[in-house]
Motif scaffolding. Structure first.
Motif, PDB file in Angstrom:
ATOM      1  N   ALA A 118       9.626  11.234  12.642  1.00 32.84           N
ATOM      2  CA  ALA A 118      10.311  12.334  13.318  1.00 32.84           C
ATOM      3  C   ALA A 118       9.452  12.946  14.418  1.00 32.84           C
ATOM      4  O   ALA A 118       9.969  13.500  15.380  1.00 32.84           O
ATOM      5  CB  ALA A 118      10.713  13.404  12.307  1.00 32.84           C
ATOM      6  N   GLU A 119       8.133  12.819  14.278  1.00 38.72           N
ATOM      7  CA  GLU A 119       7.209  13.424  15.243  1.00 38.72           C
ATOM      8  C   GLU A 119       6.917  12.531  16.445  1.00 38.72           C
ATOM      9  O   GLU A 119       6.295  12.988  17.403  1.00 38.72           O
ATOM     10  CB  GLU A 119       5.886  13.771  14.543  1.00 38.72           C
ATOM     11  N   ILE A 142       4.410   1.333   1.645  1.00 41.34           N
ATOM     12  CA  ILE A 142       5.507   1.667   0.748  1.00 41.34           C
ATOM     13  C   ILE A 142       5.603   3.185   0.580  1.00 41.34           C
ATOM     14  O   ILE A 142       4.651   3.822   0.134  1.00 41.34           O
ATOM     15  CB  ILE A 142       5.293   1.022  -0.646  1.00 41.34           C
ATOM     16  N   GLY A 143       6.748   3.740   0.949  1.00 44.87           N
ATOM     17  CA  GLY A 143       6.965   5.168   0.769  1.00 44.87           C
ATOM     18  C   GLY A 143       7.680   5.797   1.950  1.00 44.87           C
ATOM     19  O   GLY A 143       8.065   5.123   2.899  1.00 44.87           O
ATOM     20  N   ASP A 144       7.827   7.088   1.880  1.00 44.50           N
ATOM     21  CA  ASP A 144       8.582   7.855   2.875  1.00 44.50           C
ATOM     22  C   ASP A 144       7.687   8.227   4.055  1.00 44.50           C
ATOM     23  O   ASP A 144       6.726   8.987   3.904  1.00 44.50           O
ATOM     24  CB  ASP A 144       9.137   9.117   2.213  1.00 44.50           C
ATOM     25  N   LEU A 168       0.826  -1.201   0.000  1.00 46.82           N
ATOM     26  CA  LEU A 168       0.000   0.000   0.000  1.00 46.82           C
ATOM     27  C   LEU A 168       0.865   1.258   0.000  1.00 46.82           C
ATOM     28  O   LEU A 168       1.684   1.447   0.899  1.00 46.82           O
ATOM     29  CB  LEU A 168      -0.900  -0.007   1.249  1.00 46.82           C
ATOM     30  N   PRO A 169       0.697   2.126  -1.008  1.00 43.55           N
ATOM     31  CA  PRO A 169       1.471   3.381  -1.016  1.00 43.55           C
ATOM     32  C   PRO A 169       1.145   4.218   0.217  1.00 43.55           C
ATOM     33  O   PRO A 169      -0.015   4.303   0.645  1.00 43.55           O
ATOM     34  CB  PRO A 169       0.991   4.091  -2.287  1.00 43.55           C
ATOM     35  N   VAL A 170       2.158   4.849   0.767  1.00 45.98           N
ATOM     36  CA  VAL A 170       1.990   5.636   1.984  1.00 45.98           C
ATOM     37  C   VAL A 170       0.934   6.729   1.803  1.00 45.98           C
ATOM     38  O   VAL A 170       0.240   7.079   2.754  1.00 45.98           O
ATOM     39  CB  VAL A 170       3.343   6.195   2.475  1.00 45.98           C
ATOM     40  N   ARG A 171       0.782   7.251   0.594  1.00 44.62           N
ATOM     41  CA  ARG A 171      -0.227   8.307   0.392  1.00 44.62           C
ATOM     42  C   ARG A 171      -1.646   7.788   0.582  1.00 44.62           C
ATOM     43  O   ARG A 171      -2.576   8.580   0.706  1.00 44.62           O
ATOM     44  CB  ARG A 171      -0.043   8.988  -0.954  1.00 44.62           C
ATOM     45  N   ARG A 172      -1.830   6.459   0.612  1.00 44.98           N
ATOM     46  CA  ARG A 172      -3.137   5.849   0.870  1.00 44.98           C
ATOM     47  C   ARG A 172      -3.338   5.531   2.352  1.00 44.98           C
ATOM     48  O   ARG A 172      -4.337   4.946   2.730  1.00 44.98           O
ATOM     49  CB  ARG A 172      -3.283   4.547   0.067  1.00 44.98           C
ATOM     50  N   VAL A 173      -2.372   5.906   3.176  1.00 44.52           N
ATOM     51  CA  VAL A 173      -2.455   5.642   4.614  1.00 44.52           C
ATOM     52  C   VAL A 173      -2.815   6.944   5.318  1.00 44.52           C
ATOM     53  O   VAL A 173      -2.109   7.941   5.196  1.00 44.52           O
ATOM     54  CB  VAL A 173      -1.129   5.076   5.153  1.00 44.52           C
TER      55      VAL A 173
END
Length: 122
Positions: free
Chosen positions: A89-90, A81-83, A47-52
């Motif tokens: 960091a938070e 999957i993704g950055d 799953l692309p991170v933009r879908r999370v």
């Protein structure tokens, strides 16, 4: 519009989700993804991170726990999957969760499909 695709990587059937689509934002969304994966006879969902949804990365929200539990119940694995560096960091708790998840086999946080391919090869 791109669609979900089925790949076989090192003997594992992977449902590669399109970047566009509903976000993983709770149990209902997890069940929808699981249904899609089962319909493709997949063993792992990439799953692309933009879908999370952002709430997934706020562990107190319970979204991640609920979603991962659903995947485990149906014996499916999930790879985000993704950055995710901004989220990590938070939150020290999230950083620990990501580290622990990546040590196991149920949930992985990976930068790209190449890293997924390497994980499945190993």
């Amino acid at each position: 519009m791109t669609t979900d695709t089925l790949l076989t990587l090192h003997g594992t059937r992977v449902l590669r989700c399109a970047p566009e689509g509903p976000p993983l934002d709770g149990e209902r969304a997890a069940l929808d993804l699981i249904g899609d994966a089962m319909g493709h006879d997949a063993q792992l969902v990439a799953l692309p991170v933009r879908r999370v949804a952002d709430d997934f990365f706020r562990l107190r929200s319970g979204v991640a726990g609920a979603a991962v539990q659903k995947f485990a119940t149906y014996r499916l694995r999930l790879a985000v999957i993704g950055d995710i560096s901004r989220h990590v960091a938070e939150s020290a708790a999230l950083r620990d969760f990501v580290y622990e998840s990546n040590q196991g086999a149920q949930l992985w946080f990976l930068t790209d499909l190449t890293e997924l391919d390497e994980r499945l090869a190993g």
